[in-house]
Write an enzyme that holds these catalytic residues in place. Sequence first.
Site, short mmCIF file in Angstrom:
data_model
loop_
_atom_site.label_atom_id
_atom_site.label_comp_id
_atom_site.label_asym_id
_atom_site.label_seq_id
_atom_site.Cartn_x
_atom_site.Cartn_y
_atom_site.Cartn_z
N HIS A 93 34.40 40.03 80.24
CA HIS A 93 35.93 39.89 79.99
C HIS A 93 35.76 41.84 80.81
CE1 HIS A 93 40.12 40.80 80.19
NE2 HIS A 93 40.17 39.64 80.33
N GLU A 164 39.00 37.74 88.40
CA GLU A 164 40.09 39.23 88.06
C GLU A 164 39.83 39.79 87.93
OE1 GLU A 164 41.58 37.07 84.27
OE2 GLU A 164 40.51 38.04 82.74
N SER A 209 47.77 39.17 86.44
CA SER A 209 49.56 39.78 86.37
C SER A 209 49.71 37.76 87.57
CB SER A 209 49.84 41.04 87.87
OG SER A 209 49.33 41.60 87.14
#
Length: 253
Positions: A93, A164, A209
């Site tokens: 991540h 992401e 988002s």
Amino acid sequence: MKYIFANWKMYITAEESRKLAHEVATCSFDPQALSLAIFPSMIVLSEIERLFEGSGVAVGAQNVAWSHQGAYTGAVSAFLCKEAGCRYALVGHSERRYIFGENHEDVRKKIEACFDVGLTPVLCIGETKEDMEEKKREYRLKKQLMSALEGLSVPKSGFIVAYEPVWAIAQSGIGTPCTPAEAESVHQWIKAELAQYTTDAVPVLYGGSVDTNNVVSYLTRSTIDGVLVGSASTRAESFLPLLKAATALQINS
Ligand code: 13P
């Protein structure tokens, strides 16, 4: 099959996590059409896994150590996560890469650790705002994919990728998402890249988002296999309607 993965990060307390998990467990969805997984804090992981028993909701770890055992203060192994009932683990991540300094080798070794114990790794990749300004998006993503997958000592199958873009991830609950059209074209590119490493059809999820209002516009794109939701997944008033919208989509499709 579409995926809704919820990364609760370090946003909520143990008590809030239990309460939200109870509410998620009562949502009805078709597990054949929707794969729903929650990535709670380690501190409540096994508790929440038990709470989801029979509900079809899976749990995952937000991070794992690359080693299986030993003198690694503060680390939690993939094996311990598996023992706690996890099906998945996030690996690489951007918050782990950029805040905690994890490098490409760490990411690759964590993928191997997941495979060793039977956890499905969710490899997170994404370019920064600076990469975008320097027109280096593809360069960054290529590098992250290559370094994670090329030297793997295990078969490259049974994993998930989450795209992401770092610039799209909400900070303190506020963010600017990558548009569904743009995400779709990046996903197409990622899928073509992945074909170099595996013959598997690797699900590619979008994260950054995602909220109640835009989730359907991502899930209706064919190259977007699902979403990895952060802040909007940490409150019942945003996450339950998001799940409802995704479920309605499955029913109508
Ligand atoms: P937000 O949905 O809060 O932007 O977070 C995305 C993310 O990082 C999920 O892993």
